[in-house]
Design a protein around this motif. Structure first.
Motif, short mmCIF file in Angstrom:
data_model
loop_
_atom_site.label_atom_id
_atom_site.label_comp_id
_atom_site.label_asym_id
_atom_site.label_seq_id
_atom_site.Cartn_x
_atom_site.Cartn_y
_atom_site.Cartn_z
N ARG A 25 53.29 29.93 35.57
CA ARG A 25 54.69 30.26 35.88
C ARG A 25 55.50 30.45 34.60
NH1 ARG A 25 58.38 26.06 39.05
NH2 ARG A 25 57.39 24.80 37.47
N ASN A 26 56.14 31.58 34.52
CA ASN A 26 56.99 31.95 33.39
C ASN A 26 56.23 32.07 32.07
OD1 ASN A 26 59.30 32.08 35.02
ND2 ASN A 26 59.60 29.88 34.83
N LYS A 27 54.92 32.09 32.13
CA LYS A 27 54.11 32.27 30.92
C LYS A 27 53.32 33.57 31.02
CE LYS A 27 53.90 27.36 30.18
NZ LYS A 27 53.38 26.26 30.95
N GLN A 28 52.41 33.64 31.97
CA GLN A 28 51.65 34.88 32.17
C GLN A 28 52.38 35.82 33.13
OE1 GLN A 28 49.89 31.80 31.84
NE2 GLN A 28 49.66 32.63 29.79
N PHE A 29 53.16 35.24 34.01
CA PHE A 29 53.88 36.02 35.02
C PHE A 29 55.37 35.74 34.92
CE2 PHE A 29 49.67 34.97 36.72
CZ PHE A 29 49.20 36.23 37.04
N GLU A 30 56.17 36.73 35.30
CA GLU A 30 57.62 36.53 35.39
C GLU A 30 57.88 35.53 36.52
OE1 GLU A 30 59.86 37.88 33.36
OE2 GLU A 30 58.46 39.19 32.30
N ALA A 31 59.09 35.02 36.58
CA ALA A 31 59.47 34.04 37.60
C ALA A 31 59.12 34.57 38.99
CB ALA A 31 60.95 33.73 37.50
N MET A 32 58.58 33.67 39.81
CA MET A 32 58.21 34.01 41.18
C MET A 32 58.22 32.76 42.03
SD MET A 32 54.09 34.40 40.90
CE MET A 32 53.94 34.87 39.21
N GLN A 48 57.81 39.58 47.05
CA GLN A 48 58.36 40.22 45.84
C GLN A 48 57.19 40.69 44.98
OE1 GLN A 48 61.70 40.61 45.22
NE2 GLN A 48 61.99 39.78 47.27
N PRO A 49 57.38 41.77 44.25
CA PRO A 49 56.30 42.21 43.35
C PRO A 49 56.05 41.17 42.26
CG PRO A 49 58.18 43.74 43.29
CD PRO A 49 58.54 42.63 44.21
N ILE A 50 54.80 41.00 41.90
CA ILE A 50 54.43 40.08 40.84
C ILE A 50 54.44 40.85 39.53
CG2 ILE A 50 52.62 38.55 39.97
CD1 ILE A 50 53.96 37.67 42.68
N LYS A 51 55.14 40.32 38.55
CA LYS A 51 55.27 41.00 37.27
C LYS A 51 54.55 40.22 36.18
CE LYS A 51 59.65 42.97 38.63
NZ LYS A 51 61.08 42.77 38.60
N ILE A 52 53.65 40.89 35.50
CA ILE A 52 52.90 40.28 34.41
C ILE A 52 53.70 40.43 33.13
CG2 ILE A 52 50.80 40.49 33.03
CD1 ILE A 52 50.08 41.53 36.26
N LYS A 53 53.76 39.35 32.37
CA LYS A 53 54.50 39.40 31.10
C LYS A 53 53.72 40.23 30.08
CE LYS A 53 57.51 35.51 31.18
NZ LYS A 53 58.18 34.60 30.30
N ASP A 54 54.46 40.91 29.23
CA ASP A 54 53.85 41.70 28.16
C ASP A 54 52.98 40.81 27.28
OD1 ASP A 54 55.07 44.02 29.01
OD2 ASP A 54 56.76 43.83 27.62
N GLY A 55 51.84 41.35 26.87
CA GLY A 55 50.96 40.65 25.94
C GLY A 55 50.08 39.58 26.56
N GLU A 56 50.01 39.51 27.88
CA GLU A 56 49.23 38.46 28.54
C GLU A 56 47.89 38.95 29.10
OE1 GLU A 56 49.68 35.17 28.51
OE2 GLU A 56 51.36 35.58 27.17
N ASN A 57 47.51 40.19 28.82
CA ASN A 57 46.26 40.72 29.38
C ASN A 57 45.01 39.96 28.91
OD1 ASN A 57 47.67 42.51 30.88
ND2 ASN A 57 47.04 44.33 29.74
N LEU A 58 44.99 39.48 27.67
CA LEU A 58 43.83 38.71 27.20
C LEU A 58 43.68 37.41 27.99
CD1 LEU A 58 43.86 39.00 23.30
CD2 LEU A 58 42.07 39.76 24.87
N ARG A 59 44.77 36.66 28.11
CA ARG A 59 44.70 35.39 28.84
C ARG A 59 44.41 35.63 30.33
NH1 ARG A 59 47.39 34.41 24.75
NH2 ARG A 59 49.55 34.01 24.71
N LEU A 60 45.00 36.69 30.89
CA LEU A 60 44.73 36.99 32.31
C LEU A 60 43.28 37.42 32.50
CD1 LEU A 60 48.01 38.68 33.53
CD2 LEU A 60 47.08 36.47 34.18
N SER A 61 42.73 38.16 31.57
CA SER A 61 41.31 38.54 31.68
C SER A 61 40.43 37.30 31.68
CB SER A 61 40.91 39.47 30.53
OG SER A 61 41.56 40.71 30.66
N TYR A 62 40.73 36.36 30.79
CA TYR A 62 39.97 35.11 30.75
C TYR A 62 40.17 34.32 32.04
CZ TYR A 62 38.23 30.58 29.23
OH TYR A 62 37.55 29.40 29.13
#
Length: 131
Positions: A25-32, A48-62
């Motif tokens: 919450r509020n780290k990899q994704f915007e508030a939800m 609501q649409p889920i918004k991924i924060k910029d620059g988090e693709n590496l952590r999300l891939s892991y």
């Protein structure tokens, strides 16, 4: 129709969803809302649409790699991984090249993320087993 699609299927248990929500919450994704996160991670529609924060693709891939290999039932893992990559707008090529990057990365932020993710899996597993 995909045989794995089931609007009521839970790929990820509620206990782990709560742990994961707190981690991301509020780290990899915007508030939800937590309910939207639970639906999102279980491949269900969200309010609501889920918004991924910029620059988090590496952590999300892991995160997708670890959850897909350690949490999701192996019969559904490949489908869940592909669907999550689509929802997160991460290409399969990027994922395959970077899913294990955090294993050897020693930056403080990534170490904390890895440790927190694995602790969340362990806590949820113990809770679900009544330990």
């Amino acid at each position: 129709m995909n045989p794995f699609i089931n609007d009521f299927r839970s790929y990820i248990g509620l206990t782990f969803c709560g742990q994961l929500f707190e981690l991301c919450r509020n780290k990899q994704f915007e508030a939800m809302h937590c309910g939207d996160f639970v639906n999102f991670i279980n491949l269900r529609p969200t309010n609501q649409p889920i918004k991924i924060k910029d620059g988090e693709n590496l952590r999300l891939s892991y995160l997708i790699f670890v959850i897909g290999t350690e949490v999701v039932d192996s019969d559904y893992a490949a489908y869940w991984i592909d669907a999550m990559l689509g929802q997160c707008h991460i290409s399969k090529k990027f994922y395959n090249s970077h899913k294990k990057y955090l294993i050897s990365d020693d930056t403080r932020k990534n170490i904390e993320f890895k440790e927190s993710l694995h602790q969340a899996i362990e806590r949820a597993d113990k809770f679900d087993k009544g330990l």
